[in-house]
Design an enzyme around this catalytic site. Structure first.
Site, PDB file in Angstrom:
ATOM      1  N   GLU A  49      96.711  14.196  53.352  1.00  0.00           N
ATOM      2  CA  GLU A  49      98.053  13.905  53.867  1.00  0.00           C
ATOM      3  C   GLU A  49      98.681  12.676  53.203  1.00  0.00           C
ATOM      4  OE1 GLU A  49      95.421  14.585  55.723  1.00  0.00           O
ATOM      5  OE2 GLU A  49      95.920  16.204  57.124  1.00  0.00           O
ATOM      6  N   PHE A 111      92.401  16.550  72.335  1.00  0.00           N
ATOM      7  CA  PHE A 111      91.828  16.759  71.000  1.00  0.00           C
ATOM      8  C   PHE A 111      92.892  16.540  69.919  1.00  0.00           C
ATOM      9  CE2 PHE A 111      90.898  19.718  67.444  1.00  0.00           C
ATOM     10  CZ  PHE A 111      89.766  19.068  66.966  1.00  0.00           C
ATOM     11  N   GLN A 112      92.568  15.741  68.938  1.00  0.00           N
ATOM     12  CA  GLN A 112      93.444  15.396  67.811  1.00  0.00           C
ATOM     13  C   GLN A 112      94.768  14.794  68.283  1.00  0.00           C
ATOM     14  OE1 GLN A 112      93.613  18.648  64.912  1.00  0.00           O
ATOM     15  NE2 GLN A 112      91.808  17.769  63.915  1.00  0.00           N
ATOM     16  N   LYS A 161     103.455  20.392  70.407  1.00  0.00           N
ATOM     17  CA  LYS A 161     103.269  21.833  70.200  1.00  0.00           C
ATOM     18  C   LYS A 161     104.210  22.662  71.077  1.00  0.00           C
ATOM     19  CE  LYS A 161      99.707  25.405  69.997  1.00  0.00           C
ATOM     20  NZ  LYS A 161      98.259  25.679  70.149  1.00  0.00           N
ATOM     21  N   MET A 476      92.521  -6.176  38.013  1.00  0.00           N
ATOM     22  CA  MET A 476      93.297  -7.338  38.407  1.00  0.00           C
ATOM     23  C   MET A 476      92.474  -8.291  39.268  1.00  0.00           C
ATOM     24  SD  MET A 476      96.158  -8.768  37.861  1.00  0.00           S
ATOM     25  CE  MET A 476      97.533  -7.667  37.507  1.00  0.00           C
TER      26      MET A 476
END
Length: 562
Positions: A49, A111-112, A161, A476
């Protein structure tokens, strides 16, 4: 017409002119993906993502349009945070849609579930939690309006949802109206005239141009303004390309790794016109010694940026393009006709500074210098390409040695300094411009942060060329350890990097390697001739440094020139 939330989302994207969407599916957004299955919107399935948001960001920077990403709830949403923060720091217009658990489960540790609205509040221009499907079309309209208007930035829309599957009458608003949000586009004419009077009284002026010039599409007007008056121009890292890098008036980049002449010119100028720049600490160095004798004019659409870091004498709030156009119109008057001739001694002084310390490196016969690779990339392409970078030494060498003459051809994470940004951003730019050459200049450390997107490049035939300046170090950080920690290279040596040629082949891409200077051009030509994505593994000098360099907290006039 009654539609589901998923159908409203897709129809609204079409209304906003969205052709390409970067995303990753999951449980709560499956209804949206089901609608996308029959849609003509192009969906690019990334492998992470974070890659989706950086790709949307690169798409936006290159095209000037709003970039769009779609992810699922919980970890899918939290994986977008770095991309959102990157876009926020650089004022890039993107809209990210995240899935969310049903509204009746929010707050239940479902959940999630993650509070992505709370998490992203500090790193988005605005975010929304849609609680009712009847609000969805209006919120999408507002999200795109916010992303692209005023000071651009990322907007997140969280979609539970039950909102996605709910149904309502679909009417897409013609315009967004948001109480209390009224960006100022017209610069105040009185302030503009005051700024030009101060310029007229100066003899050592400098224009300091930032990313806002690119964002407002003001490059052409600013270039005409500077050329007409013979005023030298320096740019921030984000502003590179907004003024032609090959123009004799261009001083190069300003700040920590800026050119000697740019830093000296700003230190000794008596007038500084800051346009779409925000006086970042990497630009100013020690604040009380930054342009100490200058009257400072600051043009910015965001009033909160003015006098935030540096005292400003004449503030001008407005869209950069609008303000510069007004300035350009006013300097057509007879009184300005020969004014630029007054600057001849100043421009001669700048030439003397240029000759005192030119950007240079010593390319011997054996070891490839990274600067040499960047210069050859420019020579072979003649600069006719879009360049993305990762972050670190590769980014600074690209900024110093790849001459940029056009805006929107330079994609780099300036504000947040996000390792892993360049490659997915390059994919976004390539999706926007399939026929252009897109090159990601990377380090061997940073490219590994999002190397999985090579699968995306191969699947969607996005022929990005990756130039890895492979020095076996987190370069760096190693350079800072060399200078300030007596060469104690604590955990910066990348001893077990992959074989990038074999890695490219494993993903179905082409891998090429150069180990000697005489092989560099041949590898670049072979990469450009290949129709698909390529990794070019350049084995470069492991202890080459980026110079000039201003130590942190020092004045920009105190540069290390070795």
């Amino acid at each position: 017409m009654e539609l589901t939330g998923a159908e409203i989302l897709v129809e609204s994207l079409k209304k906003e002119g969205v052709h390409t969407l970067f995303g990753y599916p999951g449980g709560v957004v499956l209804s949206v993906y089901d609608v996308l299955f029959h849609s003509d919107i192009r969906h690019v399935l990334v492998r992470h993502e974070q890659g989706a948001v950086h790709a949307a960001d690169g798409y936006a920077r290159a095209s000037g349009e709003v970039g769009v990403a779609l992810v699922t709830s919980g970890p899918g949403a939290t994986n977008t945070v770095t991309g959102l923060a990157t876009a926020y720091m650089d004022s890039v217009p993107i809209v990210v849609f995240s899935g969310q658990v049903p509204t009746n489960l929010i707050g239940n540790d479902a959940f999630q579930e993650a509070d992505i609205v709370g998490i992203t509040r500090p790193c988005t221009k605005h975010n929304f939690l849609v609680k009712d499907v009847r609000d969805l079309a209006r919120i999408i309209k507002e999200a795109f309006y916010l992303a692209r208007s005023g000071r651009p930035g990322p907007v997140l829309v969280d979609l539970p949802k039950d909102v996605i599957v709910g149904r309502t009458e679909y009417v897409y608003p013609d315009a967004a109206k948001m109480r209390g949000y009224n960006p100022t586009y017209e610069g105040h004419i009185g302030q503009i005239k005051k700024a030009l009077k101060a310029l007229q009284e100066s003899r050592q002026p400098v224009i300091y141009a930032g990313g806002g010039v690119v964002l407002s599409n003001a490059s052409r007007d600013l270039t005409e303004f500077a050329r007409q008056l013979r005023v030298p121009v320096t740019a921030t890292l984000m502003g590179l390309g907004c003024f032609p890098g090959s123009d004799p008036l261009f001083l190069g980049m300003l700040g920590m790794h800026g050119t000697y002449r740019a830093n000296m010119a700003v230190t000794h100028c008596d007038f500084l016109l800051a346009v779409g720049a925000r006086f970042d600490d990497r630009v100013t160095g020690k604040l009380d010694e930054f342009a100490p004798g200058a009257r400072i004019v600051h043009v910015d659409i965001d009033p909160t940026s003015i006098s935030k870091n540096v005292r400003v004498d004449i503030p001008i709030v407005g869209d950069v393009k609008n303000v510069v156009k007004k300035m350009l119109g006013l300097v057509q008057a007879e009184e300005w006709k020969d004014w630029g001739a007054n600057l001849a001694p100043w421009n001669e002084q700048i030439l003397a500074w240029r000759d005192h310390h030119k950007m240079a490196y010593d390319q011997g016969p054996d070891v490839i210098k990274p600067q040499f690779v960047v210069e050859k990339l420019w020579e072979v392409t003649r600069g006719d390409c879009i360049v993305a970078t990762e972050v670190g030494q590769n980014q600074m060498w690209a900024a110093q040695y790849f001459t940029l003459d056009q805006p929107r051809c330079w994609l780099t994470s300036g504000g947040l300094g996000t390792m892993g940004y360049g490659f997915p951003a390059a994919l976004g730019a390539q999706a926007a411009f399939p026929d252009r050459v897109v090159i990601d200049i990377a380090g061997d450390g940073s490219i590994q942060m999002n190397i999985q997107e090579l699968a995306t490049a191969v699947q969607y035939r996005l022929p990005v060329k990756i130039a890895v300046l492979n020095n076996g170090f987190l370069g760096m950080v190693r350079q800072w350890q060399e200078l300030f920690f007596e060469k104690r290279y604590s955990h910066t040596r990348m001893e077990f990097a992959p074989d990038f040629v074999k890695l490219a082949e494993a993903y179905g891409a082409l891998g090429l390697r150069a180990e000697r200077p005489e092989e560099v051009v041949a590898v670049i030509r072979a990469a450009l001739a290949h129709p698909g994505p390529v990794i070019m593994d350049f084995r470069v000098d492991p202890e080459q440094g980026v110079y000039p360099m201003v130590p942190a907290g020092a004045p920009i006039s105190k540069m290390l020139l070795v």
